[in-house]
Design a protein around this motif. Structure first.
Motif, mmCIF file in Angstrom:
data_model
loop_
_atom_site.group_PDB
_atom_site.id
_atom_site.type_symbol
_atom_site.label_atom_id
_atom_site.label_comp_id
_atom_site.label_asym_id
_atom_site.label_seq_id
_atom_site.Cartn_x
_atom_site.Cartn_y
_atom_site.Cartn_z
ATOM 1 N N GLN A 223 -3.850 3.357 -7.449
ATOM 2 C CA GLN A 223 -4.167 3.662 -6.057
ATOM 3 C C GLN A 223 -2.909 4.076 -5.292
ATOM 4 N N ILE A 224 -1.770 3.463 -5.612
ATOM 5 C CA ILE A 224 -0.499 3.864 -5.003
ATOM 6 C C ILE A 224 -0.171 5.304 -5.399
ATOM 7 N N ASN A 225 -0.372 5.622 -6.674
ATOM 8 C CA ASN A 225 -0.129 6.988 -7.129
ATOM 9 C C ASN A 225 -1.013 7.981 -6.383
ATOM 10 N N LYS A 226 -2.237 7.577 -6.103
ATOM 11 C CA LYS A 226 -3.151 8.455 -5.379
ATOM 12 C C LYS A 226 -2.686 8.668 -3.940
ATOM 13 N N VAL A 227 -2.209 7.611 -3.291
ATOM 14 C CA VAL A 227 -1.683 7.736 -1.930
ATOM 15 C C VAL A 227 -0.513 8.723 -1.907
ATOM 16 N N ARG A 228 0.383 8.607 -2.866
ATOM 17 C CA ARG A 228 1.545 9.503 -2.938
ATOM 18 C C ARG A 228 1.113 10.940 -3.215
ATOM 19 N N ALA A 229 0.189 11.109 -4.148
ATOM 20 C CA ALA A 229 -0.223 12.452 -4.570
ATOM 21 C C ALA A 229 -0.988 13.196 -3.490
ATOM 22 N N MET A 230 -1.737 12.483 -2.661
ATOM 23 C CA MET A 230 -2.604 13.133 -1.684
ATOM 24 C C MET A 230 -1.956 13.325 -0.314
#
Length: 309
Positions: A223-230
């Motif tokens: 979920q952290i990776n998703k926050v960064r990616a988006m």
């Protein structure tokens, strides 16, 4: 050093405009610029030129606006007499006819180490995968999608603090310098390109809104990776009472929360439990409101804990 190549540039967004400005300031001979047509933006639907069009006009470069390299655009480019075309995020597939107009064809800047992550969104996808590094590829365009022979590549590290915006900025800087060096090296640099080797990478498609929804039933690091990616677009989000809450910044925490999806304040931070670990929602943005600290948003709800989805 040979600085004699005559270049036509094709691009549209802000990172392409930065590359155009860098090439011009470094003495690359740019004959003209192709960019997409003006678009309506904002509540008043004001026609707005692309960032590349704005920069090209400031530099006094001829500009042709088209949403594809059609016959009319091809005629305009052919009249310039370019040795080579440069593409940075123009936003349209080039036909065989278009590819053949410049004497040396077209070179493209792609923000991954091809053949890894071909497609329009390699920056977001490498962050989604939690990678520690990526890079830039300058290659000769062919009729495939990011399949052409590679001229040169450069590796770029990914920092834990990176989101898609900050990583793209550094990749743009690296790509601009690499491209400038290749163009100054001249025809010999372009013709030394070699075919791509290795297994074709997974296609990096443009993220959708559904892809950007957080799922607290999954691993916290994902979920952290998703926050960064988006970030900055389309922005990660979760649903709260039927309304989307954007998450701009988040980080992992060792603070345990008993069940996945449960949110509560811990030491002045808004902590949400996941099925693997917990995460702190540092900065959020409720629909129709300005961004704020996640903890401040939670305090305004006057509850001890929430179940988020």
């Amino acid at each position: 050093m040979n600085a004699g190549l005559r270049v036509v540039f094709a691009g549209t967004p802000a990172n392409a405009a930065e590359t155009l400005s860098f090439l011009h300031s470094n003495g690359v001979s740019i004959l003209g610029v192709v960019t997409r047509k003006d678009v309506s933006i904002g509540r008043q639907r004001m026609l707005t030129p692309s960032p590349v069009a704005v920069v090209a006009s400031k530099l006094g470069l001829p500009v042709y606006k088209s949403n594809s390299i059609d016959d009319a655009a091809i005629s305009w480019i052919r009249a310039l007499g370019p040795d080579v075309g440069v593409v940075v995020a123009y936003g349209s597939i080039f036909t065989k006819k278009a590819l053949e107009v410049p004497r040396l064809g077209w070179v493209n800047v792609h923000y991954s180490l091809l053949p890894d992550l071909p497609g329009p969104a390699p920056v977001q996808h490498c962050l989604l995968q939690g990678r520690k590094g990526t890079g830039v590829t300058v290659f000769r365009l062919d009729e495939g999608i990011d399949t052409g022979p590679i001229i040169e590549q450069s590796q770029v590290p990914i920092f834990e603090s990176d989101n898609a915006g900050s990583l793209l900025s550094r990749l743009t800087d690296e790509g601009s310098e690499l491209l400038s060096r290749i163009l100054h090296d001249g025809e010999v640099a372009i013709t030394r390109a070699v075919g791509q080797e290795g297994k074709e990478g997974v296609y990096a498609g443009k993220p959708t809104r559904s892809m950007s929804q957080l799922d607290f039933q999954q691993d916290a690091s994902e979920q952290i990776n998703k926050v960064r990616a988006m970030n900055p677009e389309p922005m990660a989000w979760f649903d709260f009472n039927g309304s989307p809450i954007r998450v701009l910044r988040a980080r992992l925490t060792n603070c345990p929360v008993e069940s996945a999806g449960t949110a509560r304040l811990v030491d002045k931070d808004l902590v949400v439990g996941c099925n693997g670990g917990s995460m702190i929602l540092d900065t959020i943005q409720p629909a129709g409101k300005k961004e704020m600290l996640g903890a401040d948003w939670f305090r305004g709800l006057h509850v001890d804990e929430l179940k988020l989805s």
